[in-house]
Enzyme design. Structure first.
Site, PDB file in Angstrom:
ATOM      1  N   GLU A  22       0.855  -1.187   0.000  1.00  0.00           N
ATOM      2  CA  GLU A  22       0.000   0.000   0.000  1.00  0.00           C
ATOM      3  C   GLU A  22       0.889   1.234   0.000  1.00  0.00           C
ATOM      4  O   GLU A  22       1.796   1.364   0.821  1.00  0.00           O
ATOM      5  CB  GLU A  22      -0.937   0.049   1.204  1.00  0.00           C
ATOM      6  CG  GLU A  22      -1.859   1.267   1.131  1.00  0.00           C
ATOM      7  CD  GLU A  22      -2.816   1.431   2.297  1.00  0.00           C
ATOM      8  OE1 GLU A  22      -3.689   2.320   2.214  1.00  0.00           O
ATOM      9  OE2 GLU A  22      -2.676   0.700   3.302  1.00  0.00           O
ATOM     10  N   ASP A  97      -2.908  12.070  -3.271  1.00  0.00           N
ATOM     11  CA  ASP A  97      -3.040  13.514  -3.504  1.00  0.00           C
ATOM     12  C   ASP A  97      -3.157  13.770  -5.006  1.00  0.00           C
ATOM     13  O   ASP A  97      -2.265  13.402  -5.774  1.00  0.00           O
ATOM     14  CB  ASP A  97      -1.809  14.233  -2.941  1.00  0.00           C
ATOM     15  CG  ASP A  97      -1.992  15.737  -2.857  1.00  0.00           C
ATOM     16  OD1 ASP A  97      -2.727  16.298  -3.698  1.00  0.00           O
ATOM     17  OD2 ASP A  97      -1.396  16.356  -1.964  1.00  0.00           O
ATOM     18  N   LYS A 166     -12.360   6.399   7.700  1.00  0.00           N
ATOM     19  CA  LYS A 166     -13.401   7.303   8.200  1.00  0.00           C
ATOM     20  C   LYS A 166     -13.695   8.403   7.178  1.00  0.00           C
ATOM     21  O   LYS A 166     -14.823   8.890   7.081  1.00  0.00           O
ATOM     22  CB  LYS A 166     -12.992   7.905   9.542  1.00  0.00           C
ATOM     23  CG  LYS A 166     -11.823   8.865   9.498  1.00  0.00           C
ATOM     24  CD  LYS A 166     -11.585   9.520  10.857  1.00  0.00           C
ATOM     25  CE  LYS A 166     -10.507  10.580  10.797  1.00  0.00           C
ATOM     26  NZ  LYS A 166     -10.299  11.248  12.104  1.00  0.00           N
TER      27      LYS A 166
END
Length: 297
Positions: A22, A97, A166
């Site tokens: 990852e 990003d 989240k």
């Protein structure tokens, strides 16, 4: 092997079987979830945030996970240094990003030369799985993939029952459209010019025959050593007749911060990397030592 992998010290390429990576794991929610659900596989997180590294290490320790590894380095160089070609089973990028401004597109994680490096290290049949909330970034990534001509491409909108993080949960609750892109490697990528650094087995100190050292000669200097290779000096500290120089070396975007020591000997000074600086031994690091010697001569 410990959870944290020091890419400057570890034997390379790493030997970790059944490896998935990852890039930019943030809070570590996703990589920890993968590790818990797949105990037969190993997961490697690459992250530039030292705070994220420390948080992940704490979580891994508390949960007793033995199949999670991480390192603190730019993703391109992490793949470049750590993995051999056709080794990684799958790669995950969750909300990288997008670098919205056009002048910042060169920083994008999926520009062709970076995607080339990831593709080289990916096994045939392996996938790069990307999640993003920015459709323009998705299109940019597809264009980079076309340049490499080695992927089957699958794209769509995300419809997930269990959000990864989240933030994903928040975006979904707001009705925001999220996208997925899967790049499946079906052949080797076409060659793309990409950054490389030349490593050396050993660094050698340089001796200069001077009576004294003038710190002004070496403090706050910027010197171009080669194309896209810059050596900078900052503050100089003095203790008796010895000196310590704060330095930065940028090689094709690979950055090293370190100290060079200047130690008094009988008939001059010996210049070398400080033993307290952890560095990757490269040809341009040796040239940096030689450059300081030339400034003093």
């Amino acid at each position: 092997m410990l959870c944290y992998v020091n890419y400057k010290r570890v034997k390379r390429p790493v030997e970790i079987p059944n490896l998935e990576v990852e890039i930019g794991f943030g809070r570590g929610d996703f990589i920890v979830k993968l590790a818990k659900e797949n105990p037969d596989k190993n997961f490697f997180g690459i992250e530039i945030s030292q705070i994220s590294i420390e948080k992940l290490m704490k979580r891994v320790g508390k949960k007793g996970l033995k199949n999670v590894y991480c390192t603190n380095v730019d993703a391109y160089w992490g793949f470049y240094f750590l993995f051999r070609d056709n080794y990684v089973e799958n790669i995950y990028m969750n909300y990288p990003d997008p670098w919205f401004k056009k002048r910042h597109h060169k920083r994008r994680l999926t520009k062709p030369e970076r995607l080339y490096m990831f593709a080289k290290k990916l096994k045939l049949g392996g996938e790069i799985r990307i999640r993003t909330d920015n459709y323009e970034f998705l299109e940019f990534t597809k264009e980079s993939a076309k340049v490499l001509d080695c992927f089957e491409v699958e794209e769509g909108t995300l419809n997930v029952k269990e959000p990864l993080t989240k933030y994903e949960q928040k975006w979904l609750s707001m009705g925001k459209t999220l996208y997925k892109l899967i790049l499946r490697k079906v052949k080797e990528p076409k060659f793309v010019e990409h950054p490389e650094v030349e490593e050396v087995r050993e660094l050698f100190p340089v001796k200069v025959k001077v009576e004294s050292v003038d710190p002004k000669k070496i403090e706050s200097r910027e010197i171009k050593l080669d194309e896209e290779v810059y050596f900078k000096t900052f503050k100089v500290w003095q203790r008796d007749k010895d000196f310590l120089v704060e330095c930065l070396l940028s090689e094709k975007g690979y950055l090293q911060k370190f100290f060079i020591q200047i130690k008094r000997k009988e008939d001059g000074y010996v210049i070398d990397v400080s033993p307290y600086s952890e560095v990757l031994r490269t040809r341009n690091l040796q040239r940096s030592i030689q450059t300081v010697a030339q400034l003093l001569s």
